[in-house]
Design a protein around this motif. Sequence first.
Motif, PDB file in Angstrom:
ATOM      1  N   VAL A   1      -5.405 -16.207   1.065  1.00 40.31           N
ATOM      2  CA  VAL A   1      -5.818 -14.817   1.254  1.00 40.31           C
ATOM      3  C   VAL A   1      -4.657 -14.019   1.837  1.00 40.31           C
ATOM      4  CG1 VAL A   1      -7.384 -13.299   2.539  1.00 40.31           C
ATOM      5  CG2 VAL A   1      -8.246 -15.410   1.505  1.00 40.31           C
ATOM      6  N   PHE A   2      -4.445 -12.816   1.321  1.00 39.33           N
ATOM      7  CA  PHE A   2      -3.406 -11.937   1.850  1.00 39.33           C
ATOM      8  C   PHE A   2      -3.989 -10.540   2.032  1.00 39.33           C
ATOM      9  CE2 PHE A   2      -3.226 -12.166  -2.701  1.00 39.33           C
ATOM     10  CZ  PHE A   2      -2.890 -10.899  -3.172  1.00 39.33           C
ATOM     11  N   SER A   3      -3.418  -9.780   2.929  1.00 35.39           N
ATOM     12  CA  SER A   3      -4.030  -8.520   3.345  1.00 35.39           C
ATOM     13  C   SER A   3      -3.013  -7.395   3.449  1.00 35.39           C
ATOM     14  CB  SER A   3      -4.724  -8.692   4.709  1.00 35.39           C
ATOM     15  OG  SER A   3      -5.692  -9.704   4.680  1.00 35.39           O
ATOM     16  N   VAL A   4      -3.535  -6.176   3.448  1.00 40.81           N
ATOM     17  CA  VAL A   4      -2.720  -4.989   3.670  1.00 40.81           C
ATOM     18  C   VAL A   4      -3.628  -3.898   4.210  1.00 40.81           C
ATOM     19  CG1 VAL A   4      -3.036  -3.939   1.378  1.00 40.81           C
ATOM     20  CG2 VAL A   4      -0.919  -3.542   2.648  1.00 40.81           C
ATOM     21  N   THR A   5      -3.077  -3.010   5.009  1.00 40.19           N
ATOM     22  CA  THR A   5      -3.830  -1.875   5.530  1.00 40.19           C
ATOM     23  C   THR A   5      -3.393  -0.618   4.795  1.00 40.19           C
ATOM     24  OG1 THR A   5      -4.067  -2.883   7.708  1.00 40.19           O
ATOM     25  CG2 THR A   5      -4.396  -0.506   7.573  1.00 40.19           C
ATOM     26  N   THR A   6      -4.340   0.059   4.192  1.00 37.58           N
ATOM     27  CA  THR A   6      -4.025   1.254   3.428  1.00 37.58           C
ATOM     28  C   THR A   6      -3.784   2.438   4.347  1.00 37.58           C
ATOM     29  OG1 THR A   6      -6.388   1.693   3.183  1.00 37.58           O
ATOM     30  CG2 THR A   6      -5.311   0.527   1.388  1.00 37.58           C
ATOM     31  N   GLY A   7      -3.040   3.391   3.832  1.00 40.13           N
ATOM     32  CA  GLY A   7      -2.799   4.626   4.566  1.00 40.13           C
ATOM     33  C   GLY A   7      -3.852   5.663   4.232  1.00 40.13           C
TER      34      GLY A   7
ATOM     35  N   ALA B   1       0.839  -1.193   0.000  1.00 46.76           N
ATOM     36  CA  ALA B   1       0.000   0.000   0.000  1.00 46.76           C
ATOM     37  C   ALA B   1       0.872   1.241   0.000  1.00 46.76           C
ATOM     38  CB  ALA B   1      -0.931   0.005   1.210  1.00 46.76           C
ATOM     39  N   VAL B   2       0.584   2.148  -0.914  1.00 46.04           N
ATOM     40  CA  VAL B   2       1.167   3.489  -0.915  1.00 46.04           C
ATOM     41  C   VAL B   2      -0.006   4.445  -0.776  1.00 46.04           C
ATOM     42  CG1 VAL B   2       2.468   5.203  -2.202  1.00 46.04           C
ATOM     43  CG2 VAL B   2       3.107   2.799  -2.350  1.00 46.04           C
ATOM     44  N   GLY B   3      -0.166   4.994   0.422  1.00 40.08           N
ATOM     45  CA  GLY B   3      -1.388   5.742   0.678  1.00 40.08           C
ATOM     46  C   GLY B   3      -2.571   4.798   0.565  1.00 40.08           C
ATOM     47  N   HIS B   4      -3.515   5.167  -0.277  1.00 43.08           N
ATOM     48  CA  HIS B   4      -4.671   4.301  -0.487  1.00 43.08           C
ATOM     49  C   HIS B   4      -4.538   3.439  -1.738  1.00 43.08           C
ATOM     50  CE1 HIS B   4      -6.282   6.729  -3.847  1.00 43.08           C
ATOM     51  NE2 HIS B   4      -5.642   7.697  -3.220  1.00 43.08           N
ATOM     52  N   GLY B   5      -3.444   3.592  -2.498  1.00 45.09           N
ATOM     53  CA  GLY B   5      -3.221   2.771  -3.679  1.00 45.09           C
ATOM     54  C   GLY B   5      -2.510   1.487  -3.297  1.00 45.09           C
TER      55      GLY B   5
ATOM     56  N   SER C   1      -7.152   0.656  -6.583  1.00 42.60           N
ATOM     57  CA  SER C   1      -7.383   1.963  -5.982  1.00 42.60           C
ATOM     58  C   SER C   1      -8.360   1.778  -4.827  1.00 42.60           C
ATOM     59  CB  SER C   1      -7.935   2.929  -7.031  1.00 42.60           C
ATOM     60  OG  SER C   1      -7.023   3.069  -8.097  1.00 42.60           O
ATOM     61  N   ALA C   2      -7.826   1.523  -3.656  1.00 43.85           N
ATOM     62  CA  ALA C   2      -8.632   1.134  -2.503  1.00 43.85           C
ATOM     63  C   ALA C   2      -9.003   2.351  -1.659  1.00 43.85           C
ATOM     64  CB  ALA C   2      -7.861   0.129  -1.653  1.00 43.85           C
ATOM     65  N   THR C   3      -9.940   2.141  -0.770  1.00 45.94           N
ATOM     66  CA  THR C   3     -10.275   3.203   0.170  1.00 45.94           C
ATOM     67  C   THR C   3      -9.201   3.301   1.246  1.00 45.94           C
ATOM     68  OG1 THR C   3     -11.632   1.626   1.396  1.00 45.94           O
ATOM     69  CG2 THR C   3     -12.760   3.062  -0.163  1.00 45.94           C
ATOM     70  N   ALA C   4      -9.088   4.492   1.811  1.00 46.33           N
ATOM     71  CA  ALA C   4      -8.007   4.775   2.754  1.00 46.33           C
ATOM     72  C   ALA C   4      -8.295   4.214   4.145  1.00 46.33           C
ATOM     73  CB  ALA C   4      -7.806   6.288   2.850  1.00 46.33           C
TER      74      ALA C   4
ATOM     75  N   THR D   1      -8.010   1.382   5.644  1.00 48.27           N
ATOM     76  CA  THR D   1      -8.840   0.186   5.670  1.00 48.27           C
ATOM     77  C   THR D   1      -7.958  -1.032   5.477  1.00 48.27           C
ATOM     78  OG1 THR D   1     -10.654   1.427   4.650  1.00 48.27           O
ATOM     79  CG2 THR D   1     -10.824  -0.968   4.591  1.00 48.27           C
ATOM     80  N   THR D   2      -8.261  -2.117   6.188  1.00 51.59           N
ATOM     81  CA  THR D   2      -7.562  -3.376   5.946  1.00 51.59           C
ATOM     82  C   THR D   2      -8.296  -4.124   4.844  1.00 51.59           C
ATOM     83  OG1 THR D   2      -6.729  -3.534   8.213  1.00 51.59           O
ATOM     84  CG2 THR D   2      -6.826  -5.567   6.931  1.00 51.59           C
ATOM     85  N   TRP D   3      -7.610  -4.270   3.716  1.00 50.77           N
ATOM     86  CA  TRP D   3      -8.162  -4.969   2.550  1.00 50.77           C
ATOM     87  C   TRP D   3      -7.575  -6.366   2.481  1.00 50.77           C
ATOM     88  CZ3 TRP D   3     -11.812  -3.569  -1.053  1.00 50.77           C
ATOM     89  CH2 TRP D   3     -12.284  -2.257  -0.989  1.00 50.77           C
ATOM     90  N   SER D   4      -8.441  -7.344   2.210  1.00 51.16           N
ATOM     91  CA  SER D   4      -7.996  -8.722   2.026  1.00 51.16           C
ATOM     92  C   SER D   4      -8.238  -9.121   0.574  1.00 51.16           C
ATOM     93  CB  SER D   4      -8.749  -9.665   2.964  1.00 51.16           C
ATOM     94  OG  SER D   4      -8.461  -9.352   4.315  1.00 51.16           O
ATOM     95  N   TYR D   5      -7.311  -9.906   0.028  1.00 52.50           N
ATOM     96  CA  TYR D   5      -7.341 -10.229  -1.398  1.00 52.50           C
ATOM     97  C   TYR D   5      -7.267 -11.729  -1.626  1.00 52.50           C
ATOM     98  CZ  TYR D   5      -6.371  -5.261  -1.935  1.00 52.50           C
ATOM     99  OH  TYR D   5      -6.438  -3.898  -1.867  1.00 52.50           O
ATOM    100  N   LEU D   6      -7.866 -12.151  -2.740  1.00 46.55           N
ATOM    101  CA  LEU D   6      -7.842 -13.538  -3.189  1.00 46.55           C
ATOM    102  C   LEU D   6      -7.613 -13.522  -4.694  1.00 46.55           C
ATOM    103  CD1 LEU D   6      -8.444 -16.635  -2.694  1.00 46.55           C
ATOM    104  CD2 LEU D   6     -10.827 -16.086  -3.241  1.00 46.55           C
ATOM    105  N   ILE D   7      -6.667 -14.318  -5.170  1.00 46.24           N
ATOM    106  CA  ILE D   7      -6.403 -14.450  -6.599  1.00 46.24           C
ATOM    107  C   ILE D   7      -6.884 -15.823  -7.046  1.00 46.24           C
ATOM    108  CG2 ILE D   7      -4.672 -14.286  -8.423  1.00 46.24           C
ATOM    109  CD1 ILE D   7      -4.929 -11.742  -6.742  1.00 46.24           C
ATOM    110  N   VAL D   8      -7.657 -15.863  -8.123  1.00 46.50           N
ATOM    111  CA  VAL D   8      -8.149 -17.125  -8.688  1.00 46.50           C
ATOM    112  C   VAL D   8      -7.736 -17.172 -10.154  1.00 46.50           C
ATOM    113  CG1 VAL D   8     -10.131 -18.593  -9.126  1.00 46.50           C
ATOM    114  CG2 VAL D   8     -10.109 -17.124  -7.098  1.00 46.50           C
ATOM    115  N   SER D   9      -7.025 -18.230 -10.533  1.00 44.14           N
ATOM    116  CA  SER D   9      -6.555 -18.348 -11.917  1.00 44.14           C
ATOM    117  C   SER D   9      -7.652 -18.900 -12.805  1.00 44.14           C
ATOM    118  CB  SER D   9      -5.328 -19.261 -11.988  1.00 44.14           C
ATOM    119  OG  SER D   9      -5.720 -20.615 -11.852  1.00 44.14           O
ATOM    120  N   SER D  10      -7.416 -18.846 -14.111  1.00 42.01           N
ATOM    121  CA  SER D  10      -8.388 -19.365 -15.074  1.00 42.01           C
ATOM    122  C   SER D  10      -8.566 -20.870 -14.957  1.00 42.01           C
ATOM    123  CB  SER D  10      -7.946 -19.013 -16.497  1.00 42.01           C
ATOM    124  OG  SER D  10      -6.630 -19.492 -16.750  1.00 42.01           O
TER     125      SER D  10
END
Length: 625
Positions: A298-304, A230-234, A277-280, A282-291
């Motif tokens: 699941v992996f997470s990051v907290t935005t600034g 996370a760089v700021g909210h990005g 482009s996430a909200t500021a 906030t702890t965002w959690s992500y999931l990647i699903v391939s074709s």
Amino acid sequence: MINSRRAATVSAAVVVAGLLAAVPASAVPGGAGTNIGFTAKLTAEGRACSGALVEPALVLTAASCFPDDPAVKPVTVTVGGHTAKVTSLVKRTDRDVALARIDTAVTDVTPLKLSAAAGVPGPSDTLTLAGWGRTATEWVPNEAHVAAFTAATSTATTLALTGAGGVDACKGDAGGPVYRADGTVVAVTGTSWQHGCFGETGTQQGTTGVRVDDLTSWIRGQAIVGTAKAVGHGVTLSWTPEAGATSYSVYASPNGTPSPAAELRVAETPGTTFLHSATAKTTWSYLIVSSTGTMSPVFSVTTGARSLTDFTGDGKADIATFTRGSAGDVFVAGSDGTKFAGTSVLWHDRFSVGSEIPLSGDFNGDGKADVATFARGSTGDVYVALSDGTKFDGNGVLWHDYFAPNGEVPMVGDFNGDGKDDIATFTLSTSGDVYVALSDGTKFGAGALWHGDFGYGTELPAIGDFNGDGKDDIAVFTRGSTADVYVALSDGTKFVGNGVKWHDSFAWNSEQPAVGDFNGDGKDDIATFTRGTTSDVFVSLSDGTKFVGNSVKWHDAFGLDGEIPATGDFNGDGKADIAVFTRGTAADVYVAVSDGTKFVGTSVKWHDNFAYNSEVPLPRAITIM
């Protein structure tokens, strides 16, 4: 008894590859292999093993090849002409098998095929064992070798392998792949009597393979591992590729673990990176699903915090100045948390000329603030130059061709909460209309009426996320003798509420109001600078429904007379601070940082040579100059 002791000794030597000279050993007694670029050599402090690339960032090998943590004793992998480091291990607890994750995905080598279904090879099936260990004639070969084997018997986790011509696996072959004629891996090399290996005279024969034909789901389940920065909210997401995948879906949730649900999908991409482009704050959690259907953990990051002037993307608000006129130069001084460093670095040499109105915001959602200029007049053009962290790129890139014409007041905010800043314009006068044009990261869309009765005459409009929901709202300060403050909240498509008063005694007459999250709770508050000779600064905090408190003084000597006040999180602690530009011939910049209850510091100079005379600085509380 003698044979039993020798088997144990030799087996252990093969598994750990033995202590070697300066270079690790290479493969089985057979000939050099062809089309086996997937075969990997693993080396660490004088020992060597073999393995196989089964995913671009995964090498299948024996768990016993790693008696030490790779973080303590580094392990190097050579495969397909590439050299990489092992970053982590995933070991099985039921058999001697491990997956070594490497720091560089190898995408130009075809990985060894995994079994479509569990199945034990029969005695008539010819298997190939590949490895970098000794041969019959070489102690340290410089290429992988292969030999043919058959599986005499099997258990739930092992194969008893017999080599053609009496050969066995040798030191350095442990972890090497055992695969069928169709190229499907069935086992990794385990223990061996080393019959036929260079320097060995024993007559006992036999090699043990550790089955992996039933581990395909487990292996594929480790293929995709994501990281988020996370760089700021990005948020920049990246993940390891999966062999055979043609695209990846990205799922994101600000409320716990995401699932592969359509409403949580934020992207589908053929690549292995994505900017969210996430909200500021906030702890965002992500999931990647391939074709292919493979899912990442699941992996997470907290935005600034979002910042309208963090041009470098380091989480601290910076300052810029626009010379305007015919030169149109734009200079930036980045904050290091204690001062604005450098002497006016030129970031653009022709932007916001004449009397155009410069503003800033993160228009493409990458966490770095960009600049926009509003031509107003009869054209109403809006141009944007994006920040790459060191300069503003683009010379006059038109993002809108009719917005905020003539005397309308333009402003910037993320009104739909998608992490990309949009633009708004207040018609004021007798109409009181508010229009918004949303950013898609490359342009502003058509202007749409978001409120039809907000801000009249000389009232001062402002932007801020006053209820802390991630979407910017609008406020207006009536000033004069009433000093009312009204707010209309954004629901992502419009500003809701007609004349909702949030404060009835704030920012009198010619005082200069400003907005910022001064206590760091995620909700924007309001401040007013009395300026003149008293130069007091008062703050009223938002509770999400109103501004609380009747003008609490946070500073009593800041922002004199015609100095330009500003707000921003200049030290990156999540709380908005205040600044003032003296301009004139001195061009000093002073900052007082917030501790959550007051602004600390009297006349702390952060720059002594920035924004001269009529130059227009950013940030600034005064929109139109």
